[in-house]
Motif scaffolding. Sequence first.
Motif, mmCIF file in Angstrom:
data_model
loop_
_atom_site.group_PDB
_atom_site.id
_atom_site.type_symbol
_atom_site.label_atom_id
_atom_site.label_comp_id
_atom_site.label_asym_id
_atom_site.label_seq_id
_atom_site.Cartn_x
_atom_site.Cartn_y
_atom_site.Cartn_z
ATOM 1 N N LEU A 181 0.871 -1.169 0.000
ATOM 2 C CA LEU A 181 0.000 0.000 0.000
ATOM 3 C C LEU A 181 0.911 1.223 0.000
ATOM 4 N N VAL A 182 1.955 1.157 0.803
ATOM 5 C CA VAL A 182 3.107 2.055 0.740
ATOM 6 C C VAL A 182 4.306 1.266 1.238
ATOM 7 N N GLY A 183 5.398 1.320 0.514
ATOM 8 C CA GLY A 183 6.629 0.669 0.938
ATOM 9 C C GLY A 183 7.793 1.628 0.807
ATOM 10 N N VAL A 184 8.716 1.595 1.754
ATOM 11 C CA VAL A 184 9.874 2.497 1.731
ATOM 12 C C VAL A 184 11.150 1.688 1.937
ATOM 13 N N PHE A 185 12.103 1.885 1.048
ATOM 14 C CA PHE A 185 13.414 1.257 1.156
ATOM 15 C C PHE A 185 14.432 2.355 1.436
ATOM 16 N N VAL A 186 15.176 2.189 2.516
ATOM 17 C CA VAL A 186 16.203 3.152 2.919
ATOM 18 C C VAL A 186 17.560 2.465 2.865
ATOM 19 N N ALA A 187 18.543 3.096 2.226
ATOM 20 C CA ALA A 187 19.881 2.521 2.120
ATOM 21 C C ALA A 187 20.927 3.592 2.405
ATOM 22 N N TYR A 189 24.809 4.695 2.341
ATOM 23 C CA TYR A 189 26.103 4.478 1.713
ATOM 24 C C TYR A 189 27.106 5.498 2.247
ATOM 25 N N PRO A 190 28.390 5.293 2.024
ATOM 26 C CA PRO A 190 29.384 6.243 2.531
ATOM 27 C C PRO A 190 29.169 7.675 2.035
ATOM 28 N N ASP A 191 28.602 7.827 0.841
ATOM 29 C CA ASP A 191 28.411 9.170 0.286
ATOM 30 C C ASP A 191 27.009 9.721 0.507
ATOM 31 N N GLY A 192 26.174 9.026 1.275
ATOM 32 C CA GLY A 192 24.845 9.554 1.559
ATOM 33 C C GLY A 192 23.783 8.469 1.657
ATOM 34 N N VAL A 193 22.553 8.910 1.867
ATOM 35 C CA VAL A 193 21.417 8.002 2.060
ATOM 36 C C VAL A 193 20.460 8.150 0.885
ATOM 37 N N ARG A 194 19.924 7.034 0.440
ATOM 38 C CA ARG A 194 18.915 7.033 -0.618
ATOM 39 C C ARG A 194 17.616 6.456 -0.056
ATOM 40 N N VAL A 195 16.504 7.092 -0.389
ATOM 41 C CA VAL A 195 15.179 6.683 0.087
ATOM 42 C C VAL A 195 14.255 6.541 -1.115
ATOM 43 N N ALA A 196 13.699 5.362 -1.316
ATOM 44 C CA ALA A 196 12.790 5.142 -2.438
ATOM 45 C C ALA A 196 11.438 4.660 -1.916
ATOM 46 N N VAL A 197 10.390 5.162 -2.543
ATOM 47 C CA VAL A 197 9.017 4.904 -2.099
ATOM 48 C C VAL A 197 8.224 4.233 -3.212
ATOM 49 N N GLY A 199 4.261 2.248 -4.136
ATOM 50 C CA GLY A 199 2.881 2.086 -3.704
ATOM 51 C C GLY A 199 2.130 3.370 -3.432
ATOM 52 N N ALA A 200 2.806 4.510 -3.499
ATOM 53 C CA ALA A 200 2.178 5.764 -3.083
ATOM 54 C C ALA A 200 1.821 6.688 -4.237
ATOM 55 N N SER A 201 2.730 6.899 -5.155
ATOM 56 C CA SER A 201 2.575 7.941 -6.159
ATOM 57 C C SER A 201 1.892 7.466 -7.428
ATOM 58 N N GLU A 202 1.165 8.368 -8.053
ATOM 59 C CA GLU A 202 0.565 8.092 -9.356
ATOM 60 C C GLU A 202 1.627 7.908 -10.430
ATOM 61 N N GLU A 203 2.845 8.379 -10.163
ATOM 62 C CA GLU A 203 3.943 8.257 -11.120
ATOM 63 C C GLU A 203 4.776 7.004 -10.879
ATOM 64 N N GLY A 204 4.421 6.197 -9.901
ATOM 65 C CA GLY A 204 5.184 4.997 -9.596
ATOM 66 C C GLY A 204 6.275 5.262 -8.590
ATOM 67 N N VAL A 205 7.289 4.414 -8.567
ATOM 68 C CA VAL A 205 8.356 4.510 -7.573
ATOM 69 C C VAL A 205 9.094 5.840 -7.713
ATOM 70 N N PHE A 206 9.494 6.409 -6.564
ATOM 71 C CA PHE A 206 10.205 7.693 -6.605
ATOM 72 C C PHE A 206 11.136 7.817 -5.414
ATOM 73 N N ARG A 207 12.111 8.718 -5.532
ATOM 74 C CA ARG A 207 13.011 9.019 -4.428
ATOM 75 C C ARG A 207 12.488 10.230 -3.662
ATOM 76 N N TRP A 208 12.581 10.155 -2.336
ATOM 77 C CA TRP A 208 12.162 11.263 -1.485
ATOM 78 C C TRP A 208 13.425 12.053 -1.126
ATOM 79 N N SER A 209 13.691 13.091 -1.891
ATOM 80 C CA SER A 209 14.954 13.823 -1.771
ATOM 81 C C SER A 209 15.093 14.553 -0.447
ATOM 82 N N GLU A 210 14.004 15.108 0.096
ATOM 83 C CA GLU A 210 14.087 15.822 1.373
ATOM 84 C C GLU A 210 14.495 14.882 2.503
ATOM 85 N N ALA A 211 13.940 13.680 2.495
ATOM 86 C CA ALA A 211 14.309 12.698 3.516
ATOM 87 C C ALA A 211 15.760 12.270 3.341
ATOM 88 N N GLU A 212 16.199 12.123 2.105
ATOM 89 C CA GLU A 212 17.583 11.747 1.848
ATOM 90 C C GLU A 212 18.547 12.779 2.411
#
Length: 261
Positions: A181-187, A189-197, A199-212
């Motif tokens: 319904l909503v899924g979030v993957f957080v990873a 790395y040494p150079d920063g964090v990536r957050v992908a969402v 189940g939520a957006s009409e555009e499909g999977v996306f990165r949440w840049s503010e959270a990153e």
Amino acid sequence: MYSFEIESPVSVADAVAALGKEEAQALGGGQTLIPSLKARLAAPAVLVSLSKIDEIKGISAADGVLSIGGGATHASVASEAGAYPALAALAVNIGDPAVRNRGTIGGSLANNDPAACYPAAALASGATIVTNTREIAADDYFEGMFTTALEDGEIVTEVRFPIPEKAAYVKFEQPASRFALVGVFVAKYPDGVRVAVTGASEEGVFRWSEAEAALSGDFSASALEGLSLPAEGMMGDLHAAPDYRAHLVGVMTRRAVAAAQ
């Protein structure tokens, strides 16, 4: 179901040749395509099954990268992707045993269902999707709901995941299908964090840049306080309204960060 021919090549080269036929379509595990055929939503003249191509089924880890063949099943990822525990845990919770033993990672990424789990893993990991003709960065691969950068005749032969320092995937399941319904993957790395969402957006999977940005400075759930996403652009259906999905993104992200610690 419409009538069709089926071919079962044993090599990528033979599969590419078969896909060159008129109205031919690749068949991975069939967990999406077969129901579409039954519902008469798809009508290929030729199905090209990839299930007998052993060269795209291997899973291995070397030099900080986990490589998974496009034909690897979810069950194989769950049992053999121990070098990337968050990814193995994601695979364990896809569908039911029947789905996990038939569905493939390549098929999931090629289909790019807006509520599928693997797209979030690939995008959050900065994975590389390898086809029979080229390599595509995850940031360039996903182009919207059910849409990818794949061209006609391209087959996902491998997916390369850089292994992070810390990672976790948390999803709020739709209980009947076990899609997110909503899924979030957080990873991390040494150079920063990536957050992908997913189940939520009409555009499909996306990165949440503010959270990153927030998590790259402080990898803790408290770093996300005050952050939220607008309901505009979120999916709404009988399972959840757009504003509820927007709220869940924040909740699932905080839970994923906590789980990754």
